[in-house]
Design a protein around this motif. Structure first.
Motif, short mmCIF file in Angstrom:
data_model
loop_
_atom_site.label_atom_id
_atom_site.label_comp_id
_atom_site.label_asym_id
_atom_site.label_seq_id
_atom_site.Cartn_x
_atom_site.Cartn_y
_atom_site.Cartn_z
N UNK A 275 0.84 -1.20 0.00
CA UNK A 275 0.00 0.00 0.00
C UNK A 275 0.87 1.25 0.00
N UNK A 276 1.91 1.28 0.82
CA UNK A 276 2.82 2.43 0.85
C UNK A 276 3.52 2.59 -0.49
N UNK A 277 3.92 1.48 -1.11
CA UNK A 277 4.55 1.54 -2.42
C UNK A 277 3.62 2.10 -3.48
N UNK A 278 2.35 1.74 -3.43
CA UNK A 278 1.39 2.27 -4.39
C UNK A 278 1.21 3.77 -4.19
N UNK A 279 1.14 4.21 -2.94
CA UNK A 279 1.02 5.64 -2.66
C UNK A 279 2.24 6.39 -3.17
N UNK A 280 3.43 5.88 -2.88
CA UNK A 280 4.66 6.52 -3.35
C UNK A 280 4.73 6.51 -4.87
#
Length: 69
Positions: free
Chosen positions: A21-26
């Protein structure tokens, strides 16, 4: 306890989901800064979501699970 139930901690799975999820946001932030995005789904969305998810998986298996060995 049944033999079908998974044994061990759920922490690595939860960490993997959080990293994806953090990777998708970044990925979305980076693609937004680098490209002129349209409102529809297109190649830029594929880059943002796919690249972000790949970043999360690489972090999990490349850093966290390798360090645990």
């Amino acid at each position: 306890m049944s033999d079908n139930q998974a044994k061990g901690s759920v922490a690595p799975t939860v960490r993997l989901v959080i990293l994806i999820v953090v990777g998708i946001v970044i990925g979305n932030v980076v693609v937004t800064l680098l490209m002129n995005r349209d409102t529809g789904l297109g190649f830029d969305e594929l880059i943002a979501f796919g690249g972000g998810a790949l970043l999360g998986v690489l972090l999990e298996f490349g850093i966290f699970r390798r360090a645990g060995r």
